[in-house]
Design an enzyme around this catalytic site. Structure first.
Site, mmCIF file in Angstrom:
data_model
loop_
_atom_site.group_PDB
_atom_site.id
_atom_site.type_symbol
_atom_site.label_atom_id
_atom_site.label_comp_id
_atom_site.label_asym_id
_atom_site.label_seq_id
_atom_site.Cartn_x
_atom_site.Cartn_y
_atom_site.Cartn_z
ATOM 1 N N HIS A 1 -28.094 22.577 -52.002
ATOM 2 C CA HIS A 1 -28.529 22.303 -50.620
ATOM 3 C C HIS A 1 -27.847 21.050 -50.062
ATOM 4 O O HIS A 1 -27.369 21.062 -48.927
ATOM 5 C CB HIS A 1 -30.047 22.150 -50.610
ATOM 6 C CG HIS A 1 -30.638 21.936 -49.260
ATOM 7 N ND1 HIS A 1 -30.657 22.907 -48.282
ATOM 8 C CD2 HIS A 1 -31.240 20.842 -48.715
ATOM 9 C CE1 HIS A 1 -31.250 22.433 -47.201
ATOM 10 N NE2 HIS A 1 -31.607 21.180 -47.432
ATOM 11 N N ASP B 1 -37.796 14.305 -50.146
ATOM 12 C CA ASP B 1 -37.196 14.992 -48.987
ATOM 13 C C ASP B 1 -37.094 14.009 -47.817
ATOM 14 O O ASP B 1 -38.108 13.588 -47.268
ATOM 15 C CB ASP B 1 -38.089 16.188 -48.631
ATOM 16 C CG ASP B 1 -37.469 17.104 -47.600
ATOM 17 O OD1 ASP B 1 -36.471 16.719 -46.967
ATOM 18 O OD2 ASP B 1 -38.002 18.221 -47.414
HETATM 19 C C1 HEM Z 1 -37.945 24.393 -46.659
HETATM 20 C C2 HEM Z 1 -36.699 24.094 -46.335
HETATM 21 C C3 HEM Z 1 -35.989 22.857 -46.821
HETATM 22 C C4 HEM Z 1 -36.223 22.096 -47.918
HETATM 23 C C5 HEM Z 1 -37.289 22.306 -48.989
HETATM 24 C C6 HEM Z 1 -35.251 21.021 -47.902
HETATM 25 C C7 HEM Z 1 -35.159 20.028 -48.861
HETATM 26 C C8 HEM Z 1 -34.204 19.054 -48.882
HETATM 27 C C9 HEM Z 1 -34.038 18.058 -49.910
HETATM 28 C C10 HEM Z 1 -34.944 17.940 -51.125
HETATM 29 C C11 HEM Z 1 -32.992 17.289 -49.599
HETATM 30 C C12 HEM Z 1 -32.402 16.145 -50.434
HETATM 31 C C13 HEM Z 1 -32.992 14.817 -50.114
HETATM 32 C C14 HEM Z 1 -32.689 14.336 -48.730
HETATM 33 O O1 HEM Z 1 -31.604 13.805 -48.442
HETATM 34 O O2 HEM Z 1 -33.572 14.513 -47.905
HETATM 35 C C15 HEM Z 1 -32.469 17.772 -48.341
HETATM 36 C C16 HEM Z 1 -31.400 17.235 -47.701
HETATM 37 C C17 HEM Z 1 -30.942 17.669 -46.459
HETATM 38 N N1 HEM Z 1 -31.382 18.758 -45.773
HETATM 39 FE FE1 HEM Z 1 -32.879 19.990 -46.312
HETATM 40 N N2 HEM Z 1 -34.468 21.163 -46.800
HETATM 41 C C18 HEM Z 1 -34.886 22.266 -46.109
HETATM 42 C C19 HEM Z 1 -34.367 22.749 -44.934
HETATM 43 C C20 HEM Z 1 -33.326 22.178 -44.240
HETATM 44 C C21 HEM Z 1 -32.817 22.655 -42.980
HETATM 45 C C22 HEM Z 1 -33.345 23.873 -42.222
HETATM 46 C C23 HEM Z 1 -31.825 21.810 -42.604
HETATM 47 C C24 HEM Z 1 -30.967 21.833 -41.372
HETATM 48 C C25 HEM Z 1 -30.579 22.924 -40.773
HETATM 49 C C26 HEM Z 1 -31.704 20.809 -43.645
HETATM 50 C C27 HEM Z 1 -30.822 19.768 -43.621
HETATM 51 C C28 HEM Z 1 -30.684 18.822 -44.595
HETATM 52 C C29 HEM Z 1 -29.737 17.732 -44.533
HETATM 53 C C30 HEM Z 1 -28.783 17.427 -43.383
HETATM 54 C C31 HEM Z 1 -29.887 17.016 -45.714
HETATM 55 C C32 HEM Z 1 -29.109 15.775 -46.127
HETATM 56 C C33 HEM Z 1 -27.822 16.181 -46.786
HETATM 57 C C34 HEM Z 1 -27.015 14.955 -47.188
HETATM 58 O O3 HEM Z 1 -26.266 14.482 -46.339
HETATM 59 O O4 HEM Z 1 -27.150 14.501 -48.317
HETATM 60 N N3 HEM Z 1 -32.632 21.066 -44.612
HETATM 61 N N4 HEM Z 1 -33.224 18.849 -47.913
#
Ligand code: HEM
Length: 417
Positions: A321, A231
């Site tokens: 996601h 993450d």
């Molecule tokens: C418990 C809640 C969440 C979990 C478990 C989670 C998990 C992840 C994971 C595993 C990734 C893929 C790896 C990475 O690029 O970091 C990711 C990407 C991302 N997450 Fe989350 N996330 C959560 C909540 C959120 C929230 C609330 C937001 C924003 C409102 C968010 C925004 C993003 C963004 C912008 C990316 C990158 C997307 C990209 O450009 O590839 N996430 N998240």
């Protein structure tokens, strides 16, 4: 950007044993009583032997406190993070805000460099800063009481259908983000800061988070959350022009500052257990093993959102996601720097865990809200996650040695260049 794990500017601000001794004794003379309480003999006894001194200790690493930006944002994330929100007392006026920020800045400047705070009741606990950073944020009421001009986005986020927000984890007038590689350092810094803040403000909420302990994984390894996912992969890299553009605001008293969105998001691990590995990877669009996109092999490979399976379905599903979180508009990007939490289970469950989601961005409305709006509309991860706390803060710029955090707002001082 310093090499990960070396702590930005490690060595800078490190105090010699004798400087510390002088400080401790000086504190006692100043009526602090700390050295008296622990005994001057013991206070003198902090100098390591030559042999001991040759072993580099992570506990001795420091991150510079003063500068254009506050530390704790572009700092390689420490293992332990504590987020505390304060409510201002009704009696706290504009002058008090300046007084409070002067005192808290002084505490933070000392503690982050491995020196006890003034009137430190446990001065030995300050001697291992372990890359301690203290980052201050202000909520809407703080800026209103400071009679400053608030950025339009400094308010509660719009309500989202996924939200189940609890007041005990939401809002607040002051944010303290206290982070270090040692939990004892964090606890001590928090106590010093809260003791000094208590005539001006009371604790509204506090949330404790963690990543891997220092030394468990190689420096620079992307964190894993409690779903086991890598993450933080797709994140602007500190020290690059890209990061500067996403994170730092350039306007008025806020120049060199940013904003923080802090959301407590529950993760239903018991329900997640019922999903097979393939389903888990589809939900996010990345492999669990190393965080590579489903269309790639290495963590930092670019996802190919056009790729389809032999029967014509997207390899990275529409509901995943990463597809939903990524915008075609490059201006809608954020810098994520979250921490895991793991509360005592209740109600028959065996876990009550989640993510303290923390993002920094120059403008909440322009960057964060569109991403969260898309995730609210469609994101398979919503099946297992629920936001239970939410707060927005303006993070003022850093300060110079003769200033204090918030001085550009409270005294009209120019931010350090
Ligand atoms: C418990 C809640 C969440 C979990 C478990 C989670 C998990 C992840 C994971 C595993 C990734 C893929 C790896 C990475 O690029 O970091 C990711 C990407 C991302 N997450 Fe989350 N996330 C959560 C909540 C959120 C929230 C609330 C937001 C924003 C409102 C968010 C925004 C993003 C963004 C912008 C990316 C990158 C997307 C990209 O450009 O590839 N996430 N998240």
């Amino acid at each position: 950007m310093p090499a990960p794990g070396t702590g930005a500017g490690s060595g800078r601000g490190g105090m010699t044993g004798s400087t510390r001794r002088q400080f401790l004794l000086g504190g006692a003379v100043a009526g602090v009583g700390a050295a008296t309480a622990i005994g001057a003999d013991h206070a003198l006894n902090t100098t390591p032997s030559t042999e001991e001194a040759s072993v580099p200790l992570n506990g001795q690493e420091t991150v510079p406190f003063h500068g254009t930006h506050q530390a704790g944002i572009d700092t390689d994330a420490q293992a332990h993070g504590l987020f505390v929100a304060l409510d201002l007392l009704d009696t706290t006026d504009r002058d008090d805000l300046a007084r409070m920020m002067r005192i808290l800045t002084d505490d933070a400047a000392r503690l982050t460099q491995g020196s006890p705070a003034l009137a430190d009741s446990e001065p030995e606990l300050a001697l291992s800063p372990a890359r301690l950073t203290v980052t201050f944020g202000f909520g809407p009421r703080f800026v209103a009481r400071a009679q400053g001009e608030a950025p339009g986005w400094l308010k509660a986020l719009p309500s989202f259908t996924v939200d189940r927000l609890l007041p005990e984890f939401s809002d607040g007038d002051v944010l303290l983000q206290i982070a270090a590689d040692d939990p004892l350092t964090v606890a001590h810094a928090a106590r010093m800061l809260l003791k000094d803040a208590r005539s001006f403000a009371s604790v509204r909420w506090s949330q404790q988070g963690f990543r891997r302990a220092h030394g468990s994984v190689r420096p620079g390894t992307t964190m894993r959350n409690l779903f086991g996912q890598v993450d933080g992969t797709s994140n602007p890299a500190p020290g690059t022009a890209d990061f500067d553009q996403v994170v730092w605001n350039g306007e008025g008293w806020l120049a060199g500052g940013t904003s923080a969105v802090v959301r407590r998001i529950g993760m239903d691990l018991d329900k997640w257990d019922r999903l097979d590995r393939g389903g888990r990877e589809q939900a996010v669009g990345r492999f669990l093993s190393n965080g590579a996109p489903l269309t790639g092999t290495n963590e930092f490979d670019e996802p190919d959102f056009e790729a389809t399976t032999p029967i014509g379905f997207p390899v990275i599903p529409e509901f995943s996601h990463v597809r939903r979180a990524r915008s075609e508009n490059p201006a809608e990007r954020i810098f994520r720097r979250g921490y895991n939490y793991d509360d005592r289970p209740a109600g028959g469950a065996v876990s009550r865990s989640g993510l303290i989601f923390v993002s920094f961005q120059a403008d909440v409305a322009r960057q964060f809200v569109p991403v969260q709006t898309r995730l609210d509309q469609l994101d398979l991860l919503n099946e297992w996650t629920v936001p239970i706390g939410s707060a927005v803060f303006v993070i003022p710029p850093g300060c110079s040695e003769d200033g204090f955090v918030g001085d550009t707002l409270l005294t009209g001082k120019q931010a350090p260049q």
